[in-house]
Design a protein around this motif. Structure first.
Motif, PDB file in Angstrom:
ATOM      1  N   ILE A   1      -0.048  -1.949   1.412  1.00  0.00           N
ATOM      2  CA  ILE A   1      -0.613  -1.968   2.886  1.00  0.00           C
ATOM      3  C   ILE A   1       0.316  -1.723   4.082  1.00  0.00           C
ATOM      4  O   ILE A   1      -0.300  -0.951   5.006  1.00  0.00           O
ATOM      5  N   GLY A   2       1.370  -1.805   3.822  1.00  0.00           N
ATOM      6  CA  GLY A   2       2.524  -1.354   4.898  1.00  0.00           C
ATOM      7  C   GLY A   2       2.503   0.157   5.052  1.00  0.00           C
ATOM      8  O   GLY A   2       2.479   0.689   6.106  1.00  0.00           O
ATOM      9  N   PHE A   3       2.610   0.867   3.855  1.00  0.00           N
ATOM     10  CA  PHE A   3       2.420   2.357   4.017  1.00  0.00           C
ATOM     11  C   PHE A   3       1.206   2.798   4.645  1.00  0.00           C
ATOM     12  O   PHE A   3       1.154   3.685   5.380  1.00  0.00           O
ATOM     13  N   PRO A  27       8.378   1.153   3.193  1.00  0.00           N
ATOM     14  CA  PRO A  27       7.601   1.991   3.000  1.00  0.00           C
ATOM     15  C   PRO A  27       6.935   2.733   4.446  1.00  0.00           C
ATOM     16  O   PRO A  27       6.571   3.750   4.753  1.00  0.00           O
ATOM     17  N   THR A  28       6.977   1.549   5.443  1.00  0.00           N
ATOM     18  CA  THR A  28       6.532   2.227   6.788  1.00  0.00           C
ATOM     19  C   THR A  28       7.642   3.032   7.613  1.00  0.00           C
ATOM     20  O   THR A  28       7.211   3.745   8.303  1.00  0.00           O
ATOM     21  N   ILE A  77      -5.665  15.688  12.565  1.00  0.00           N
ATOM     22  CA  ILE A  77      -5.572  14.342  13.140  1.00  0.00           C
ATOM     23  C   ILE A  77      -6.354  13.322  12.673  1.00  0.00           C
ATOM     24  O   ILE A  77      -6.125  12.286  12.892  1.00  0.00           O
ATOM     25  N   GLU A  78      -7.217  13.928  11.644  1.00  0.00           N
ATOM     26  CA  GLU A  78      -8.113  12.720  10.859  1.00  0.00           C
ATOM     27  C   GLU A  78      -7.828  12.448   9.631  1.00  0.00           C
ATOM     28  O   GLU A  78      -7.791  11.184   9.255  1.00  0.00           O
ATOM     29  N   LEU A  79      -6.736  13.217   9.149  1.00  0.00           N
ATOM     30  CA  LEU A  79      -6.147  12.671   7.798  1.00  0.00           C
ATOM     31  C   LEU A  79      -5.352  11.520   7.708  1.00  0.00           C
ATOM     32  O   LEU A  79      -5.716  10.930   6.573  1.00  0.00           O
ATOM     33  N   PRO A  80      -4.562  10.897   8.467  1.00  0.00           N
ATOM     34  CA  PRO A  80      -3.813   9.997   8.235  1.00  0.00           C
ATOM     35  C   PRO A  80      -4.885   8.874   8.086  1.00  0.00           C
ATOM     36  O   PRO A  80      -4.715   7.828   7.312  1.00  0.00           O
ATOM     37  N   LEU A  81      -6.039   8.656   8.925  1.00  0.00           N
ATOM     38  CA  LEU A  81      -6.869   7.578   8.972  1.00  0.00           C
ATOM     39  C   LEU A  81      -7.545   7.575   7.446  1.00  0.00           C
ATOM     40  O   LEU A  81      -7.752   6.247   6.810  1.00  0.00           O
ATOM     41  N   ARG A  82      -7.911   8.717   6.873  1.00  0.00           N
ATOM     42  CA  ARG A  82      -8.727   8.623   5.889  1.00  0.00           C
ATOM     43  C   ARG A  82      -7.808   8.052   4.502  1.00  0.00           C
ATOM     44  O   ARG A  82      -7.980   7.640   3.692  1.00  0.00           O
ATOM     45  N   LEU A  83      -6.354   8.651   4.633  1.00  0.00           N
ATOM     46  CA  LEU A  83      -5.453   8.204   3.609  1.00  0.00           C
ATOM     47  C   LEU A  83      -5.213   6.747   3.732  1.00  0.00           C
ATOM     48  O   LEU A  83      -4.987   5.936   2.548  1.00  0.00           O
ATOM     49  N   THR A  84      -5.319   5.985   4.968  1.00  0.00           N
ATOM     50  CA  THR A  84      -5.220   4.665   5.006  1.00  0.00           C
ATOM     51  C   THR A  84      -6.215   3.876   4.457  1.00  0.00           C
ATOM     52  O   THR A  84      -6.115   2.830   3.704  1.00  0.00           O
ATOM     53  N   ILE A  98      -8.022   4.687   1.847  1.00  0.00           N
ATOM     54  CA  ILE A  98      -7.598   4.558   0.425  1.00  0.00           C
ATOM     55  C   ILE A  98      -6.698   3.831  -0.081  1.00  0.00           C
ATOM     56  O   ILE A  98      -7.130   3.033  -1.153  1.00  0.00           O
ATOM     57  N   LEU A  99      -5.488   3.562   0.717  1.00  0.00           N
ATOM     58  CA  LEU A  99      -4.675   2.691   0.266  1.00  0.00           C
ATOM     59  C   LEU A  99      -5.000   1.322   0.738  1.00  0.00           C
ATOM     60  O   LEU A  99      -4.756   0.513  -0.189  1.00  0.00           O
ATOM     61  N   TYR A 100      -5.690   0.909   1.737  1.00  0.00           N
ATOM     62  CA  TYR A 100      -6.144  -0.326   1.889  1.00  0.00           C
ATOM     63  C   TYR A 100      -7.011  -0.868   0.757  1.00  0.00           C
ATOM     64  O   TYR A 100      -7.207  -1.918   0.408  1.00  0.00           O
ATOM     65  N   THR A 101      -7.960   0.016   0.394  1.00  0.00           N
ATOM     66  CA  THR A 101      -9.013  -0.169  -0.766  1.00  0.00           C
ATOM     67  C   THR A 101      -8.313  -0.529  -1.919  1.00  0.00           C
ATOM     68  O   THR A 101      -8.446  -1.595  -2.730  1.00  0.00           O
ATOM     69  N   SER A 102      -7.135   0.084  -2.245  1.00  0.00           N
ATOM     70  CA  SER A 102      -6.334  -0.052  -3.428  1.00  0.00           C
ATOM     71  C   SER A 102      -5.780  -1.179  -3.521  1.00  0.00           C
ATOM     72  O   SER A 102      -5.523  -2.372  -4.298  1.00  0.00           O
ATOM     73  N   ALA A 103      -5.192  -1.536  -2.332  1.00  0.00           N
ATOM     74  CA  ALA A 103      -4.149  -3.211  -1.974  1.00  0.00           C
ATOM     75  C   ALA A 103      -5.266  -4.198  -2.273  1.00  0.00           C
ATOM     76  O   ALA A 103      -4.655  -5.278  -2.883  1.00  0.00           O
TER      77      ALA A 103
END
Length: 401
Positions: free
Chosen positions: A226-228, A352-353, A368-375, A377-382
């Protein structure tokens, strides 16, 4: 001035007040920070670098803060760290990349005051009331941050009145904010937790057994993911809005102000919601899961009003039950280890942050949109892992522990 010392229920009341006041100042600075750097010509990468440096230096304080709090108590630690914040914010007001870098170094060292506040809160009430204690202090913080964020309009209004460049107003506002932190630092010396309970527990020679170590490992895995994810985009969201929509501290402050006000208001209901749905982890998962598609939706619009509305909704959903989760973490730890426990979990978040904020800033310059989309994915996994790693607590009907 310091004749009255606060402990017990009075201690929690004073903590609520301190959270409220300090976050008015922090919310104000947060609304100004990104526009102030943008006015100086900072790129997304430079913004990410100074942010990452702050996180890296926070690790130094975190390595020692837990032991210091468990050994000497929290009030002096809080006071010293707030004084460091005062110096950090004043240096920030001077402007320039190097001053901003120095400011970030000091801010990172000072940020461990939050660990001391968390530990002090966990020792201000009995464990069965931890959910309420963390909810009230966090809600108070958010109400204060809401007020401070709305004050982001002040530099804009003053600039229009004096007909000077807005960067001048930003610089003056930041310098004044640094001075206002000093009285709060001195006042925090009045706070005292009941260390007699801590010493009594130490005498029982509590050891960290294998089961508790496994619990730490599980919690740390969730913190890391979640931190990453948060650092990739959410921690840089102010700069995202400034880059994409060219907003000032006024628009940005209004968005954060509305977000924090409703988040604080709804947060007060969460202890009751936890009991209704069957426990704090269920409440946390139910509340946070709907926030993920909203992150994706932010990247699909080019209208600031819609984007900020989606961001406010996602932030409320993601954070409204976080005090329940924090109280749950503390309830798993013996009282005498809560300073060190908070530090360990903070390290799991911060490591990680420290990497991800720089990466997120760099990605803003590429897409500019890529970081939000990666987040997303990571939130879903966490969140999926949280349900898998703590099935017994996820099914519990108890409020805590």
């Amino acid at each position: 001035m310091y004749s009255q010392v606060y402990s017990g229920r009075e201690l929690l009341d004073q903590l609520i007040k301190i959270h409220f006041i300090i976050n008015i100042i922090m919310g104000f600075i947060w609304s100004i920070y990104a526009p102030f750097l943008k006015q100086q010509g900072f790129t997304g990468l430079e913004y990410g670098i100074v942010a990452s440096v702050s996180i890296v230096t926070s690790l130094i304080g975190t390595l020692f803060i837990g032991w210091l709090v468990d050994r000497y108590g929290s009030s002096k630690i809080i006071s010293i760290n707030l004084l460091l914040y005062t110096l950090s914010i004043f240096i920030l007001s001077l402007g320039g990349f190097m001053n901003t870098l120095y400011s970030s170094i000091l801010a990172g060292l000072a940020s461990s005051y939050w660990i001391a506040l968390t530990t002090l809160t966990s020792r201000s009430v009995v464990d069965t009331d931890l959910d309420k204690a963390f909810t009230y202090t966090r809600s108070s913080s958010l109400f204060g941050s809401s007020i401070g964020s709305f004050l982001g309009w002040l530099p804009v209004l003053i600039t229009n009145y004096i007909n000077k460049p807005i960067i001048t107003s930003y610089r003056a506002a930041i310098a004044l904010s640094s001075i206002l932190i000093i009285p709060i630092s001195l006042y925090s010396l009045r706070l005292r937790e009941d260390l007699a309970v801590v010493e009594e527990e130490k005498e029982e020679r509590i050891s960290i057994d294998r089961r508790l170590m496994k619990t730490f490992l599980k919690l740390s895995i969730i913190q890391i993911i979640i931190g990453f994810g948060a650092a990739l985009s959410i921690h840089n969201i102010d700069y995202y809005f400034v880059l994409k929509y060219a907003v000032s501290s006024g628009e940005l402050g209004s968005a954060f102000g509305i977000e924090n006000f409703f988040l604080a208001l709804l947060m007060l209901y969460m202890p009751r919601f936890s009991k209704k749905v069957g426990g704090p982890l269920k409440a946390y998962l139910f509340a946070t899961s709907p926030s993920i598609p909203l992150i994706i939706a932010i990247t699909l619009t080019n209208h600031y009003g819609i984007a900020v509305g989606l961001f406010i909704a996602r932030t409320i959903l993601m954070n409204v039950s976080s005090p329940l989760y924090e109280a749950f973490q503390m309830s798993l730890l013996p009282i005498s280890y809560r300073g060190r426990g908070s530090a360990i979990l903070s390290l799991a978040w911060t490591l990680p942050t420290s990497i991800a904020r720089g990466i997120g800033g760099y990605l803003l310059d590429i897409n500019i949109e890529l970081p939000l989309r990666l987040t997303a994915i990571l939130y879903t996994s966490a969140l999926a892992l949280l349900a898998v790693l703590f099935p017994e607590h996820f099914k519990s009907r108890e409020s805590l522990g």
